[in-house]
Design a protein around this motif. Structure first.
Motif, PDB file in Angstrom:
ATOM      1  N   ALA A   1      13.295  -0.710   4.425  1.00 23.81           N
ATOM      2  CA  ALA A   1      14.622  -0.498   5.143  1.00 23.81           C
ATOM      3  C   ALA A   1      14.085   0.609   6.167  1.00 23.81           C
ATOM      4  O   ALA A   1      14.594   0.386   7.445  1.00 23.81           O
ATOM      5  CB  ALA A   1      15.777   0.217   4.487  1.00 23.81           C
ATOM      6  N   ARG A   2      13.556   1.675   5.983  1.00 24.34           N
ATOM      7  CA  ARG A   2      12.796   2.695   6.989  1.00 24.34           C
ATOM      8  C   ARG A   2      12.213   1.925   8.124  1.00 24.34           C
ATOM      9  O   ARG A   2      12.324   2.273   9.139  1.00 24.34           O
ATOM     10  CB  ARG A   2      11.956   3.670   6.280  1.00 24.34           C
ATOM     11  N   ALA A   3      11.387   0.774   7.608  1.00 21.93           N
ATOM     12  CA  ALA A   3      10.451   0.130   8.653  1.00 21.93           C
ATOM     13  C   ALA A   3      11.388  -0.765   9.695  1.00 21.93           C
ATOM     14  O   ALA A   3      11.087  -0.499  10.946  1.00 21.93           O
ATOM     15  CB  ALA A   3       9.474  -0.620   8.066  1.00 21.93           C
TER      16      ALA A   3
ATOM     17  N   LYS B   1      12.299  -0.705  -1.718  1.00 23.57           N
ATOM     18  CA  LYS B   1      13.483  -0.701  -0.861  1.00 23.57           C
ATOM     19  C   LYS B   1      13.416   0.035   0.329  1.00 23.57           C
ATOM     20  O   LYS B   1      13.828  -0.386   1.465  1.00 23.57           O
ATOM     21  CB  LYS B   1      14.920  -0.782  -1.445  1.00 23.57           C
ATOM     22  N   GLU B   2      13.339   1.379  -0.133  1.00 24.36           N
ATOM     23  CA  GLU B   2      13.446   2.449   1.059  1.00 24.36           C
ATOM     24  C   GLU B   2      12.306   2.110   2.324  1.00 24.36           C
ATOM     25  O   GLU B   2      12.729   2.465   3.265  1.00 24.36           O
ATOM     26  CB  GLU B   2      13.426   3.682   0.284  1.00 24.36           C
TER      27      GLU B   2
ATOM     28  N   ASN C   1       0.690  -1.279  -0.074  1.00 24.31           N
ATOM     29  CA  ASN C   1       0.039  -0.147  -0.098  1.00 24.31           C
ATOM     30  C   ASN C   1       0.829   1.202   0.088  1.00 24.31           C
ATOM     31  O   ASN C   1       0.782   2.142  -0.814  1.00 24.31           O
ATOM     32  CB  ASN C   1      -1.078  -0.063   1.360  1.00 24.31           C
ATOM     33  N   GLU C   2       1.756   1.268   0.852  1.00 18.97           N
ATOM     34  CA  GLU C   2       2.618   2.625   1.214  1.00 18.97           C
ATOM     35  C   GLU C   2       3.716   2.946  -0.227  1.00 18.97           C
ATOM     36  O   GLU C   2       3.625   3.762  -0.538  1.00 18.97           O
ATOM     37  CB  GLU C   2       3.539   2.318   2.378  1.00 18.97           C
ATOM     38  N   SER C   3       4.214   1.769  -0.741  1.00 18.94           N
ATOM     39  CA  SER C   3       5.182   1.842  -1.792  1.00 18.94           C
ATOM     40  C   SER C   3       4.258   2.373  -2.962  1.00 18.94           C
ATOM     41  O   SER C   3       4.745   3.159  -3.625  1.00 18.94           O
ATOM     42  CB  SER C   3       5.628   0.601  -2.120  1.00 18.94           C
ATOM     43  N   LEU C   4       3.169   1.798  -3.330  1.00 20.25           N
ATOM     44  CA  LEU C   4       2.468   2.176  -4.408  1.00 20.25           C
ATOM     45  C   LEU C   4       1.890   3.587  -4.299  1.00 20.25           C
ATOM     46  O   LEU C   4       1.966   4.527  -5.483  1.00 20.25           O
ATOM     47  CB  LEU C   4       1.073   1.112  -4.730  1.00 20.25           C
ATOM     48  N   PHE C   5       1.501   3.821  -3.206  1.00 13.90           N
ATOM     49  CA  PHE C   5       1.278   5.633  -2.936  1.00 13.90           C
ATOM     50  C   PHE C   5       2.413   6.319  -3.151  1.00 13.90           C
ATOM     51  O   PHE C   5       2.186   7.440  -4.130  1.00 13.90           O
ATOM     52  CB  PHE C   5       0.824   5.628  -1.547  1.00 13.90           C
ATOM     53  N   LYS C   6       3.439   6.087  -2.777  1.00 12.63           N
ATOM     54  CA  LYS C   6       4.902   6.961  -2.915  1.00 12.63           C
ATOM     55  C   LYS C   6       5.119   7.035  -4.233  1.00 12.63           C
ATOM     56  O   LYS C   6       5.852   7.837  -4.774  1.00 12.63           O
ATOM     57  CB  LYS C   6       5.837   6.441  -2.134  1.00 12.63           C
TER      58      LYS C   6
END
Length: 271
Positions: free
Chosen positions: A209-211, A205-206, A175-180
């Motif tokens: 890694a951040r999580a 990846k980012e 969800n988060e990656s597709l939004f970004k």
């Protein structure tokens, strides 16, 4: 369910306490996990732990007598506690260590697993041998993901969540990656351009890694190996925010079911 960052945080938390320690006893209080805990698990008593690896959401505890394959399932958690600590409900397995500590597995829903393999399981074990590349390694590249997507009609969100394509991009992080990346979750994977994949791969990846850096995402069932919750949830931009305002354009975020999973997206920012 704990996702890849949560499992990696657990690995980082338990490794210093396990590596180099002798397993003095294996206590199995309930064998009724996702698969019955095999009697062979107890044969590692007396072995020395050589390290703890992660493959996808599986932890592999390497010992001088073989390998333990551990999965946290829906609600499992690992704790390093004094071996004489009070046992509570759903404490199913202990690895008692020569240090006087033990690795304790608690799993209320019993969807986790503890299995034994005489050989390293990554190449030939049926649970691991067909998994895709790790997202935080050099094997997960733009060219790899773009080529794998060609001709695929499935939605991009379910595509990147497919463990045969790439491991560990669970629902939250998809969800988060597709939004970004500005990609609509229902867009066919085979119709996403190479330029957009070029943006998506480093974002995945980012985000992961951040999580990991922040200790994983706090879910109702997850805490770290030291008992503390993760903090990444504070940064979630869409997951769990259906009906709220988009943080970028202030439009109302929409929530749908995709692949039987909750999917939240911005109809303005994601195309």
């Amino acid at each position: 369910m704990p996702e890849l960052p949560e499992v990696e945080v657990s690995r980082l938390g338990i490794s210093p306490h396990l590596t180099g320690q002798q397993i003095t006893q294996v206590i199995v209080r309930d064998r009724r996990l996702r698969w019955p805990v095999p009697a062979s698990l107890e044969t590692v008593a007396g072995a020395t732990i050589e390290g703890v690896e992660r493959r996808a959401k599986y932890l592999i505890i390497s010992t001088t007598k073989g390998y333990l394959i551990v999965h946290l399932g829906m609600s499992g958690a690992l704790r390093v506690v004094p071996a004489d600590s009070l046992v509570v409900k759903h404490d199913h397995i202990d690895l008692v260590l020569g240090s006087g500590l033990c690795l304790r597995f608690n799993d209320p829903r019993r969807f986790g697993c503890w299995l034994f393999s005489a050989t390293h399981p990554s190449a030939d074990h049926p649970l691991l041998r067909e998994l895709g590349p790790e997202p935080l390694t050099d094997a997960f590249t733009l060219d790899y993901l773009f080529n794998a997507s060609r001709g695929r009609q499935q939605a991009i969100k379910t595509f990147i969540m497919d463990n045969h394509v790439v491991v560990g991009v669970g629902n939250i992080y998809a969800n988060e990656s597709l939004f970004k990346a500005g990609i609509h979750p229902k867009r066919a994977a085979g119709k996403v351009s190479k330029a957009r994949y070029q943006r998506l791969v480093p974002i995945i990846k980012e985000t992961l890694a951040r999580a990991i850096e922040q200790g994983g995402t706090t879910l109702q069932d997850f805490t770290q190996a030291d008992g503390q919750p993760g903090y990444f949830k504070q940064e979630l931009m869409v997951y769990g925010r259906g009906g709220k305002a988009c943080m970028q354009c202030k439009s109302t975020l929409k929530e749908i079911r995709l692949g039987q999973r909750s999917t939240v997206y911005c109809p303005q920012c994601q195309r």
